[in-house]
Design a protein around this motif. Structure first.
Motif, PDB file in Angstrom:
ATOM      1  N   VAL A  52       0.848  -1.200   0.000  1.00  0.00           N
ATOM      2  CA  VAL A  52       0.000   0.000   0.000  1.00  0.00           C
ATOM      3  C   VAL A  52       0.882   1.248   0.000  1.00  0.00           C
ATOM      4  O   VAL A  52       0.642   2.201  -0.747  1.00  0.00           O
ATOM      5  N   LEU A  53       1.919   1.235   0.828  1.00  0.00           N
ATOM      6  CA  LEU A  53       2.843   2.374   0.874  1.00  0.00           C
ATOM      7  C   LEU A  53       3.505   2.601  -0.484  1.00  0.00           C
ATOM      8  O   LEU A  53       3.649   3.745  -0.936  1.00  0.00           O
ATOM      9  N   LEU A  54       3.881   1.522  -1.138  1.00  0.00           N
ATOM     10  CA  LEU A  54       4.501   1.636  -2.455  1.00  0.00           C
ATOM     11  C   LEU A  54       3.521   2.233  -3.462  1.00  0.00           C
ATOM     12  O   LEU A  54       3.882   3.121  -4.242  1.00  0.00           O
ATOM     13  N   LEU A  55       2.282   1.762  -3.434  1.00  0.00           N
ATOM     14  CA  LEU A  55       1.261   2.294  -4.343  1.00  0.00           C
ATOM     15  C   LEU A  55       0.968   3.769  -4.076  1.00  0.00           C
ATOM     16  O   LEU A  55       0.606   4.505  -4.990  1.00  0.00           O
ATOM     17  N   GLU A  56       1.132   4.176  -2.834  1.00  0.00           N
ATOM     18  CA  GLU A  56       0.923   5.583  -2.482  1.00  0.00           C
ATOM     19  C   GLU A  56       2.138   6.439  -2.828  1.00  0.00           C
ATOM     20  O   GLU A  56       2.120   7.653  -2.623  1.00  0.00           O
ATOM     21  N   GLY A  57       3.184   5.817  -3.328  1.00  0.00           N
ATOM     22  CA  GLY A  57       4.386   6.552  -3.715  1.00  0.00           C
ATOM     23  C   GLY A  57       5.358   6.798  -2.576  1.00  0.00           C
ATOM     24  O   GLY A  57       6.309   7.560  -2.723  1.00  0.00           O
TER      25      GLY A  57
END
Length: 171
Positions: A64-69
């Motif tokens: 999720v953190l990765l998808l949020e940038g």
């Protein structure tokens, strides 16, 4: 499927497996392994499931953190969960007979292993695995000399990327 390949290629082989081997070599864990032989299977199951759940939740949250940038937060969270995952794999390995004594656990394990075996035979898996192996060879050849330190490798990659980005911006 891509997530599985990325985990297997990048995370497991590069980070988790060396930590797993290190954990196995610790004398403290050899004593713990002997101790675990006398622990009730239900307690081992609970500890294993809690550790497994923690690593899975951390992995999902990292995604999720990765998808949020939030790449830096993703990186540190994912790297931070690797020792916990390695310990969990070690615990599974040394207590596998006790865990397999639970019928539902054994069936779940066998189902997951069958799925992984099937996944590895699919055309898309083989194609992605081949392409990732080619990419790895290319990166090693062009960006990572054999005797280079991590610092010099990072500097070399940075310089080459900087040159390419400047070239792209000029056109």
């Amino acid at each position: 499927m891509i997530i599985y390949i990325i985990y297997e290629e990048l995370i497991w082989e590069r980070f988790a497996q060396p930590i797993f081997r290190y954990i196995q070599s610790l004398n403290l864990l050899k004593k713990l392994e002997l101790y675990l032989q006398n622990v009730h299977g239900a307690l081992i199951l609970i500890v294993f499931l809690v550790l497994f759940a923690i690593t899975e939740v951390l992995g999902i949250y990292a995604g999720v953190l990765l998808l949020e940038g939030k790449v830096l937060a993703w990186f540190f969270l994912y790297v931070g969960k690797v020792p916990v995952a390695a310990f969990t794999f070690w615990l599974f390995r040394v207590t596998k007979p006790k865990l397999m004594a639970f019928d539902w656990f054994k069936k779940a394990y066998e189902s997951v292993m069958c799925f992984i075996d099937w996944l590895k035979t699919t055309e898309i898996y083989i194609d992605i695995k081949t392409k990732s192996a080619n990419l790895k060879k290319y990166l090693k050849k062009n960006y990572m000399g054999e005797g280079d330190s991590i610092k010099s490798r990072a500097a070399k990659i940075y310089r080459r990327l900087k040159i390419r980005i400047k070239g792209l911006l000029k056109t």
